[in-house]
Design a protein around this motif. Structure first.
Motif, mmCIF file in Angstrom:
data_model
loop_
_atom_site.group_PDB
_atom_site.id
_atom_site.type_symbol
_atom_site.label_atom_id
_atom_site.label_comp_id
_atom_site.label_asym_id
_atom_site.label_seq_id
_atom_site.Cartn_x
_atom_site.Cartn_y
_atom_site.Cartn_z
ATOM 1 N N TYR A 155 39.169 100.409 49.075
ATOM 2 C CA TYR A 155 38.353 101.056 48.029
ATOM 3 C C TYR A 155 36.891 100.605 48.079
ATOM 4 O O TYR A 155 36.100 100.978 47.210
ATOM 5 C CB TYR A 155 38.966 100.767 46.648
ATOM 6 C CG TYR A 155 40.455 100.964 46.637
ATOM 7 C CD1 TYR A 155 41.323 99.887 46.461
ATOM 8 C CD2 TYR A 155 41.005 102.219 46.897
ATOM 9 C CE1 TYR A 155 42.705 100.066 46.499
ATOM 10 C CE2 TYR A 155 42.383 102.407 46.946
ATOM 11 C CZ TYR A 155 43.222 101.327 46.745
ATOM 12 O OH TYR A 155 44.593 101.498 46.792
ATOM 13 N N SER A 187 35.846 97.740 47.241
ATOM 14 C CA SER A 187 35.602 97.120 45.928
ATOM 15 C C SER A 187 34.591 95.982 46.038
ATOM 16 O O SER A 187 33.933 95.642 45.052
ATOM 17 C CB SER A 187 36.893 96.635 45.288
ATOM 18 O OG SER A 187 37.541 95.736 46.140
ATOM 19 N N GLN A 240 42.897 102.786 30.605
ATOM 20 C CA GLN A 240 42.437 102.376 31.951
ATOM 21 C C GLN A 240 41.009 101.848 31.897
ATOM 22 O O GLN A 240 40.483 101.389 32.906
ATOM 23 C CB GLN A 240 42.486 103.575 32.911
ATOM 24 C CG GLN A 240 43.876 104.135 33.147
ATOM 25 C CD GLN A 240 44.786 103.143 33.875
ATOM 26 O OE1 GLN A 240 44.347 102.093 34.354
ATOM 27 N NE2 GLN A 240 46.060 103.471 33.946
ATOM 28 N N THR A 243 39.160 108.915 34.151
ATOM 29 C CA THR A 243 40.110 109.169 35.242
ATOM 30 C C THR A 243 40.245 110.684 35.405
ATOM 31 O O THR A 243 39.811 111.457 34.548
ATOM 32 C CB THR A 243 41.499 108.579 34.926
ATOM 33 O OG1 THR A 243 41.997 109.208 33.735
ATOM 34 C CG2 THR A 243 41.437 107.070 34.719
ATOM 35 N N CYS A 270 44.082 112.959 41.106
ATOM 36 C CA CYS A 270 43.603 112.523 42.434
ATOM 37 C C CYS A 270 43.312 113.713 43.335
ATOM 38 O O CYS A 270 42.574 113.591 44.320
ATOM 39 C CB CYS A 270 44.631 111.595 43.079
ATOM 40 S SG CYS A 270 44.799 110.049 42.164
ATOM 41 N N SER A 290 39.535 104.946 43.132
ATOM 42 C CA SER A 290 40.861 104.416 43.522
ATOM 43 C C SER A 290 41.957 104.992 42.635
ATOM 44 O O SER A 290 41.687 105.373 41.491
ATOM 45 C CB SER A 290 40.885 102.893 43.373
ATOM 46 O OG SER A 290 40.910 102.550 41.993
ATOM 47 N N ARG A 294 44.791 104.954 39.988
ATOM 48 C CA ARG A 294 45.059 104.027 38.891
ATOM 49 C C ARG A 294 46.041 104.711 37.946
ATOM 50 O O ARG A 294 45.709 105.750 37.372
ATOM 51 C CB ARG A 294 43.777 103.628 38.158
ATOM 52 C CG ARG A 294 43.994 102.394 37.277
ATOM 53 C CD ARG A 294 42.776 101.787 36.688
ATOM 54 N NE ARG A 294 41.805 101.235 37.623
ATOM 55 C CZ ARG A 294 40.770 100.499 37.205
ATOM 56 N NH1 ARG A 294 40.595 100.254 35.925
ATOM 57 N NH2 ARG A 294 39.906 100.024 38.076
ATOM 58 N N GLY A 295 47.249 104.151 37.861
ATOM 59 C CA GLY A 295 48.300 104.834 37.111
ATOM 60 C C GLY A 295 48.628 106.115 37.863
ATOM 61 O O GLY A 295 48.632 106.151 39.100
ATOM 62 N N CYS A 326 43.367 109.073 39.202
ATOM 63 C CA CYS A 326 42.379 108.318 39.992
ATOM 64 C C CYS A 326 41.223 107.922 39.093
ATOM 65 O O CYS A 326 40.862 108.637 38.157
ATOM 66 C CB CYS A 326 41.897 109.154 41.176
ATOM 67 S SG CYS A 326 43.024 109.007 42.603
ATOM 68 N N PHE A 327 40.694 106.737 39.351
ATOM 69 C CA PHE A 327 39.637 106.137 38.526
ATOM 70 C C PHE A 327 38.276 106.480 39.113
ATOM 71 O O PHE A 327 38.079 106.409 40.332
ATOM 72 C CB PHE A 327 39.830 104.617 38.476
ATOM 73 C CG PHE A 327 39.042 103.925 37.391
ATOM 74 C CD1 PHE A 327 37.894 103.230 37.677
ATOM 75 C CD2 PHE A 327 39.479 103.979 36.066
ATOM 76 C CE1 PHE A 327 37.173 102.575 36.681
ATOM 77 C CE2 PHE A 327 38.768 103.337 35.052
ATOM 78 C CZ PHE A 327 37.610 102.629 35.359
#
Ligand SMILES: C[C@H]1CC[C@H](NC(=O)Cn2ccnc2)CC1
Length: 325
Positions: A13, A15, A246, A250, A253, A279, A281-282, A285-286
């Motif tokens: 990602y 990060s 989160q 979001t 995806c 990325s 997330r749950g 996507c975030f």
């Protein structure tokens, strides 16, 4: 003595990006952070439980190590992570750029975020030395100490999306960018590379002129912008919503994300939409663009910086340069 070092994404990602740094021959992967000004490392002074999985600096094995008796440091980052410890000086080399008498801050305590991030063995701060946390006397950054030995008092960041990039010290490599460089003035009063953006556009929409007080921060993953910009952006993403569980916006995806254009003077910096799908997330996507509420200014982090070639000009009138690539 100019230098160039590879900046490698720590995960899928992007990060954070890590660079090899030699401390008197001991090589550690450090996070270069233009949003802070301490050079600190995981060390033998940490509890063994906190050392686990990391590459550790051992000052007792360094010939050039000089402890600074009674000196301490303590830093807390915007994400509430932090570290603290003691200080010494040593020879620090990044790419071809070597500095002697560099304050190396030895960690005796690090927060859980750093313990679990086993690829990260410390930070090398590249903001202004005015915000270094060492007491009783603040210490200079690697860039400040290296400057007199550089061809020109600059470093550049050429971070990439899902690929290694580079930080260069002392030169602006014209092979790394296209078109003209746009420079913008920097305000150093907070110790950051702080500037004023000139506005934004979402996708193919019209450009909205607005002054955006922002910092260029290689140590922050995402882009944090005023709510007006963030809501305008996600209005163009079907299925997007603010998900408080989160902690941000979001979206599905499968969504197609529009580009985000950020103005710097008359220059239009384009962040590709795919960079803004940060990325999973749950079940969604975030977003790589989030609200700056509570921070006090905007942050142009890696999601932005990796779309540009960026010059951090540390001349007597510091400025930032941006170019496409
Ligand atoms: C809300 C934002 C969250 C992210 C924050 N950035 C940082 O904490 C940068 N950093 C440096 C070392 N470790 C992290 C900025 C505020």
């Amino acid at each position: 003595n100019d230098g160039s070092v590879t900046a490698t994404p720590v995960d899928a990602y992007d990060s954070e990006y890590l660079c090899p740094v030699s401390i008197d021959g001991q090589i550690l992967a450090l996070e270069f952070d233009s949003g802070s000004s301490d050079l600190w490392v995981f060390s033998t002074s940490l509890p063994l439980s906190q050392q686990k999985g990391h590459v550790i600096f051992d000052p007792s094995k360094s010939k050039n190590w000089k402890a600074l008796s009674g000196y301490t440091w303590n830093i807390t980052y915007g994400d509430k992570s932090g570290a603290s410890g003691t200080v010494g000086t040593d020879v620090v080399t990044v790419g071809g750029t070597s500095v002697s008498g560099q304050a190396v801050e030895i960690a005796t305590q690090v927060s859980s975020q750093f313990v679990s991030d086993t690829a990260n063995n410390g930070l090398l701060g590249l903001a202004f030395s005015s915000i270094n946390t060492v007491k009783p006397q603040k210490q200079k950054t690697f860039f400040d100490l290296a400057k007199p030995s550089l061809s020109s008092p600059v470093f550049t960041a050429d971070l990439k999306h899902h690929a290694p990039g580079t930080y260069d010290f002392g030169t602006i490599n014209s092979a790394k960018y296209t078109g003209a460089i746009t420079y913008t003035n920097v305000v150093t009063s907070k110790g950051f590379w702080e500037f004023t953006g000139s506005g934004y556009a979402v996708g193919n929409g019209s450009f909205v002129s607005s002054s955006i007080d922002a910092i260029a921060d290689t140590g922050t993953t995402l882009i944090y912008l005023p709510d007006a910009v963030v809501t305008a952006y996600y209005q163009q993403v079907s299925g997007a919503s603010y998900d408080s569980s989160q902690g941000g916006y979001t979206f599905p995806c499968s969504a197609t994300l529009p580009n985000l254009t950020l103005g710097i003077g008359s220059y239009r910096a384009v962040v590709p939409g795919q960079y803004i799908n940060y990325s999973p997330r749950g079940s969604k996507c975030f977003g790589g663009v989030q609200s700056n509420t509570g921070i006090g200014f905007s942050i142009y982090g890696d999601v932005f910086l990796k779309s540009q070639f960026v010059i951090f000009d540390g001349s007597s009138t510091p400025r930032l340069g941006f170019a496409s690539k």
